[in-house]
Enzyme design. Structure first.
Site, PDB file in Angstrom:
ATOM      1  N   GLU A 188      -1.403 -20.873  45.220  1.00  0.00           N
ATOM      2  CA  GLU A 188      -0.662 -19.620  45.064  1.00  0.00           C
ATOM      3  C   GLU A 188      -0.484 -19.188  43.607  1.00  0.00           C
ATOM      4  O   GLU A 188       0.621 -19.161  43.066  1.00  0.00           O
ATOM      5  CB  GLU A 188       0.705 -19.721  45.746  1.00  0.00           C
ATOM      6  CG  GLU A 188       0.609 -19.975  47.230  1.00  0.00           C
ATOM      7  CD  GLU A 188       1.946 -19.957  47.953  1.00  0.00           C
ATOM      8  OE1 GLU A 188       1.927 -19.849  49.188  1.00  0.00           O
ATOM      9  OE2 GLU A 188       3.004 -20.040  47.276  1.00  0.00           O
ATOM     10  N   GLU A 374      -1.488 -23.104  54.458  1.00  0.00           N
ATOM     11  CA  GLU A 374      -0.054 -23.202  54.726  1.00  0.00           C
ATOM     12  C   GLU A 374       0.333 -22.165  55.770  1.00  0.00           C
ATOM     13  O   GLU A 374      -0.127 -21.024  55.725  1.00  0.00           O
ATOM     14  CB  GLU A 374       0.803 -22.948  53.468  1.00  0.00           C
ATOM     15  CG  GLU A 374       0.804 -24.050  52.444  1.00  0.00           C
ATOM     16  CD  GLU A 374       1.718 -23.733  51.264  1.00  0.00           C
ATOM     17  OE1 GLU A 374       2.710 -22.975  51.440  1.00  0.00           O
ATOM     18  OE2 GLU A 374       1.446 -24.244  50.161  1.00  0.00           O
TER      19      GLU A 374
END
Length: 467
Positions: A188, A374
Site C-alpha cells: 500500500e 488483503e
C-alpha cells in the site's frame, strides 16, 4: 502441535439477517492460493531484541495523541516468540499460504550497515516453520516500518532511501530466496505516502502534499528497481506489489461531484496503477497538481514500469466522493451516505465493490495475474464466558466477499489467490488495539489465542472440500 480449533465453536450453522450466497472451495481452482496476511510491526513485538532498532512507528507511538488508545507495539502479539503457535493455527485453518512482512529495522540497523544476522536468522526460522507446515511463504519487504535512522535524514522523501531499501532487499532475498519464491516489494504505497505525509494519520505524521507525492514516487521507483534484483537473487521468483485500491462513486450526478470523483480516482488508484503499467503519471492529475509534482529523474518511469509477475490488490471498501472547495489541492472529500452497512471501523461493507474493482483493472490495464492480498473487517468482538467469540458479522463478510471473488472469476478476472486480513487480532496502527480484524481473538494481557466463529467457518470452508 497445539490446537485451538478442536475446542472452539462447534456449531457453524450460518444464521444471518442477510441473504447469504452459497460459496464453496470447489468454486475455485484446485491450485488456488488460500492464505492469511500479517505484518511485522503489528504482531511481532520483541522491539529491542536481537539487534532490532526503532522504526518510525516506534517513534510515532511515543508522540502524545497519535495512537487512539495511547498504546504501542513493543509487545503486540508477541509473535516474535509465539510464531510456532500462530503458524500452527494457520495450518489448522486449512491455509496453504502465509503472507508476512519482514521488519527492515531487524535487518539493517544503521545507515550503510552490514546485515544483522540475528534478524535474518529469525526470518529464516519463520520461513522454515511455514514450509514444515505446508504453508507457502509470501514475503512483503516493506509494510511501513521504516527505520527511524532513515527518517532522520528525510525518510522516503530523500532519494537516498531508495538505495537503502535496495541494500535491505538484496540482503533479505539473498538469505531467504532459496525457500521464498513469492515477493511483494511494498504494501500500500498510497498509505505510506498519503497517510504518512499528507494527512499525518500515520508515521511519520507529516502534512505536506508535495512531500507525499515525492514519497510516492520514490517508493514506486524503489519497487521497480527491486524487481530485477529480486529475480537475480531468487530462482523462479514471483514478484509483485500490493496496492490499496477502491471503487469510487460520485455523491451525486452533478458535474462538480463527477469531476471530483475523477480527480480522486486519479490520485487514489491511477497515480499508482498507471505508472506501474507503463503509462506514466495521469496527465489530468499532473495538470491539477502542477505545483506539487515530484522530482522525476531520467529512467525513473521506465524503472517503475518493470513488468511484474502479479498485482496484489488490497480491497476493503468503496469511497463516495463529493466536490469540496475547501480541500486543496484535489478539492474532493469523502462522504458517508446514510443507510449503508458498515464495519466496526465505519467502513462500508460492499462485496460487489470487489468484483467491480477487479473487473475494472482487467478492462483498463494489461493482463496480469491478480491476488487479493488483503480483505477483511473489524468488529467489536467480545470473548464470551464460555470461551467463544461469536463474530457472525465477520463470518458473513467473508462469505459475501468470497462470492464476489467467485463472480469476478466468472467474468474472466484472472484471480489466483485470496489472503484474509488477518490471522490474529493485532496492533492496528493509529487505532492501537481498539480494532480487531483477526479470525483469532488475542487477549493482549495474557496473549491467549481463541478461534472466533469466522475462523471456524473459514476452517470448515477450506477443509470441507479441498479438491
Amino acid at each position: 502441535m497445539s490446537s485451538i480449533i478442536q475446542s472452539a465453536i462447534t456449531d457453524t450453522t450460518v444464521t444471518s439477517s442477510h441473504h447469504l450466497p452459497t460459496v464453496a472451495r470447489s468454486d475455485f481452482p484446485s491450485n488456488f492460493v488460500w492464505g492469511c496476511s500479517t505484518s511485522s510491526f503489528q504482531i511481532e513485538g520483541g522491539a529491542d531484541l536481537d539487534g532490532r532498532v526503532p522504526s518510525i512507528w516506534d517513534s510515532f507511538c511515543q508522540q502524545a495523541g497519535k495512537i487512539r488508545d495511547g498504546s504501542n507495539a513493543l509487545v503486540a502479539c508477541d509473535h516474535y516468540h509465539r510464531w510456532p503457535e500462530d503458524l500452527d493455527i494457520a495450518k489448522q485453518l486449512g491455509m496453504n499460504a502465509y503472507r508476512f512482512s519482514i521488519a527492515w529495522p531487524r535487518i539493517i540497523t544503521e545507515i550503510g550497515g552490514a546485515p544483522n544476522q540475528r534478524g535474518l536468522d529469525f526470518y529464516s526460522r519463520l520461513v522454515d516453520g511455514m514450509l514444515e507446515r505446508g504453508l507457502q511463504p509470501w514475503a512483503t519487504l516493506y509494510h511501513w516500518d521504516l527505520p527511524q535512522y532513515l527518517q532522520d535524514i528525510g525518510g522516503w522523501e530523500n532519494r537516498a532511501t531508495i538505495d537503502a531499501y535496495l541494500a535491505y532487499a538484496d540482503a533479505v532475498t539473498r538469505r531467504l530466496g532459496d525457500r521464498v519464491k513469492n515477493w511483494i516489494t511494498h504494501n500500500e504505497p498510497w498509505c505510506t505516502a498519503m497517510h504518512g505525509n499528507w494527512d499525518g494519520m500515520h508515521a511519520p505524521g507529516q502534512k505536506n502534499f508535495k512531500a507525499a507525492l515525492q514519497v510516492a514516487h520514490h517508493v514506486m521507483v524503489s519497487h521497480g528497481l527491486a524487481v530485477p534484483m529480486i529475480r537475480a537473487n531468487v530462482t523462479d521468483a514471483h514478484v509483485g506489489i500490493a496496492l490499496s485500491l477502491h471503487p469510487l462513486r460520485a455523491a451525486s450526478q452533478s458535474e462538480e461531484d463527477q469531476e471530483a470523483m475523477q480527480r480522486h480516482d486519479g490520485l487514489r488508484n491511477r497515480w499508482f496503477l498507471d505508472p506501474l503499467f507503463g503509462r506514466g503519471y495521469p496527465l489530468d492529475i499532473q495538470a491539477h497538481c502542477a505545483e506539487f509534482l515530484p522530482e522525476i529523474r531520467l529512467g525513473d518511469l521506465d524503472a517503475i514500469a518493470t513488468p511484474v509477475d502479479f498485482l496484489g490488490v488490497n480491497y476493503y471498501f468503496p469511497e463516495t466522493i463529493a466536490a469540496a472547495a475547501e480541500n486543496p489541492p484535489l478539492h474532493t472529500r469523502l462522504r458517508e451516505l446514510a443507510g449503508r452497512e458498515r464495519t466496526g471501523f465505519g467502513w462500508e461493507v460492499a462485496p460487489d465493490g470487489m468484483r467491480e474493482l477487479l473487473y475494472r483493472i482487467t478492462q483498463d490495464y494489461p493482463a496480469v495475474p491478480i491476488y487479493l492480498t488483503e480483505n477483511g473487517s473489524s468488529y467489536d468482538d467480545q470473548l464470551e464466558a464460555d470461551g467463544s467469540v461469536n463474530d457472525s458479522q465477520r463470518r458473513d463478510y467473508f462469505i459475501r466477499h468470497l462470492d464476489a471473488l467467485k463472480r469476478a472469476r466468472q467474468q474472466g478476472v484472472d484471480v489466483r489467490g485470496y489472503f484474509a486480513w488477518s490471522l490474529i487480532d493485532n496492533f492496528e496502527w493509529a487505532e492501537g488495539y481498539l480494532r480487531r480484524f483477526g479470525m483469532v481473538y488475542v487477549d493482549f494481557a495474557t496473549q491467549a489465542r481463541t478461534l472466533k466463529q469466522s475462523g471456524q467457518w473459514f476452517c470448515d470452508f477450506l477443509n470441507r472440500s479441498n479438491k
